[in-house]
Design an enzyme around this catalytic site. Sequence first.
Site, short mmCIF file in Angstrom:
data_model
loop_
_atom_site.label_atom_id
_atom_site.label_comp_id
_atom_site.label_asym_id
_atom_site.label_seq_id
_atom_site.Cartn_x
_atom_site.Cartn_y
_atom_site.Cartn_z
N THR A 123 0.82 -1.21 0.00
CA THR A 123 0.00 0.00 0.00
C THR A 123 0.86 1.26 0.00
O THR A 123 0.57 2.23 -0.72
CB THR A 123 -0.95 0.00 1.22
OG1 THR A 123 -1.84 -1.11 1.12
CG2 THR A 123 -1.76 1.29 1.28
N SER A 162 -6.97 -0.78 -6.70
CA SER A 162 -6.59 -1.09 -5.32
C SER A 162 -5.11 -1.43 -5.34
O SER A 162 -4.57 -1.82 -6.37
CB SER A 162 -7.40 -2.29 -4.80
OG SER A 162 -6.79 -2.85 -3.64
N THR A 163 -4.46 -1.29 -4.20
CA THR A 163 -3.07 -1.75 -4.13
C THR A 163 -2.99 -3.22 -4.54
O THR A 163 -1.99 -3.66 -5.12
CB THR A 163 -2.52 -1.58 -2.70
OG1 THR A 163 -2.44 -0.19 -2.41
CG2 THR A 163 -1.15 -2.21 -2.54
N THR A 209 34.67 -37.33 -15.07
CA THR A 209 33.41 -37.57 -14.36
C THR A 209 33.76 -37.92 -12.93
O THR A 209 34.68 -38.71 -12.67
CB THR A 209 32.61 -38.73 -15.00
OG1 THR A 209 33.40 -39.92 -15.01
CG2 THR A 209 32.21 -38.38 -16.43
N SER A 340 46.60 -12.35 -1.99
CA SER A 340 46.88 -12.58 -0.58
C SER A 340 47.67 -11.42 0.01
O SER A 340 48.48 -10.78 -0.69
CB SER A 340 47.68 -13.88 -0.40
OG SER A 340 48.09 -14.03 0.95
#
Length: 492
Positions: A123, A162-163, A209, A340
């Site tokens: 709203t 409406s909202t 795999t 690093s």
Amino acid sequence: MNKGQFLVPLVIILLFFEGAFPQATRTEKDLLGEKQIPADAYYGVQTARALENFQVSGMLTKFYPDYVKAYAMVKMAAARANTDVGRMSKEKLSAIEKACQAVIDGKYHDQFLVDLYQGGAGTSANMNANEVLANVALEMKGNKKGEYTIIEPHDDLNMGQSTNDVYPTTIHVALILHNDKVVKEAKELAAAFHKKGDAYAKTLKMGRTEGQDAVPMTVGQEFHGFANQIEGAIDALVKSEAYLYEINMGATAIGTGITASPGYAEKCATRLAEITGKPMTLSKDLIAATSSMQAFVMYSAAIKNLAVTLSKISKDLIFLASGPRTGIFEINLPPLQPGSSIMPGKVNPVMPELMNGVCYKVMGNDATVAIASADGLLQLNAYEPFVAVAIMESQGLFFKTIPIFRKQCIEGITINEKVLQNYMNRSVGIVTALNPVLGYDKTTELAKEALQSGKGILELIREKKLLTEQQIKDLLDPVKLTSPTGPTKLQE
């Protein structure tokens, strides 16, 4: 008196006068009473209350320009539809259209200030749009802000609305606009992978795999595989966008259409399609469309699918570039920064890591969408703002991160041919290609001996004179070795 001594009393004087002359305001009121609004603000009393109540994330509506534009598109469509059915005067329509177009063109976005995290099912966001557009329209007509007897945020900007129908429709439009950007960037990323695939189409490597040597493939096949995975995710995004085309404008509060004029809902969908250039349609069941979050759930699943795909690819790139001296080091990622503060010479895969982190956030956002969508009660889901925030954040992260990932990482990838060749020479995985030539039992013996001795398969084949050099050359032909049918016969 030196310069510094002069500035101190000047600052004190300025602070005194700032307090003596408070900011100019105008008075607006709602059901809770009167409230002072900054005179130069285009928002009104309900937005002001939301600014007090929802100081949560600091992520404001204006941070998503397409979301702001979506409000203006929806309000323009509504005003045109109300005029089509004879409810709004052409004079008011003209003023509202000009205000909406100004927002679509990128103006007044600084007035859309409601926090994206809010209660009330949206709203506050809807009223922020109504108030800003009303005051912009007033000012364009030569009136003062707040002269709501001429153009009113509720009666005119929210006419027949409406909202509960404006907010989800606006989010649909915003997500569609964002999806265009995500798809565009994802297509360019896929093209970058395809380009790498073409460049290394004949470079052999070992496929893996479960992290173990499997069978030969080309680097080109690997990169084309990445591209095609992304294109599959793009296809899902395009298809899921269709769920967002269906809107519930005219549903008003719960889907019964109370306060909306006959024919308005259909006209509004038609007008919105014209404005957005997208095939927007009216839902066949406005009660279902108002209470359900199905369109958001479906689209969120597609954006999560893209996240899963890009995360998997990013991890693969990190693994392929690991080392450099003690990893598999098949590819080089562009060195972007020291890796690093303590280890000299270390360079980290920061771009795939960035993409991974973004993907994790998108996956988490999808979980938020699922939970919030499931918790809607009866005819309305009060948690729509959280669904909207989650998906828009995911989209924004992608269309901002993907081009960085492409330019700073993918386009600069190179391969280490000597490393790849060494793996090919030493891998046991090549025995699978020898099955049709030497037979399963013989190749099994070769694999066992290679593992025990540490020698490569080709080295053993040469020692045992099982194949001639020409046959080995034919065996390692990238086209024959990596084709779907595989080698079936070698030259005698």
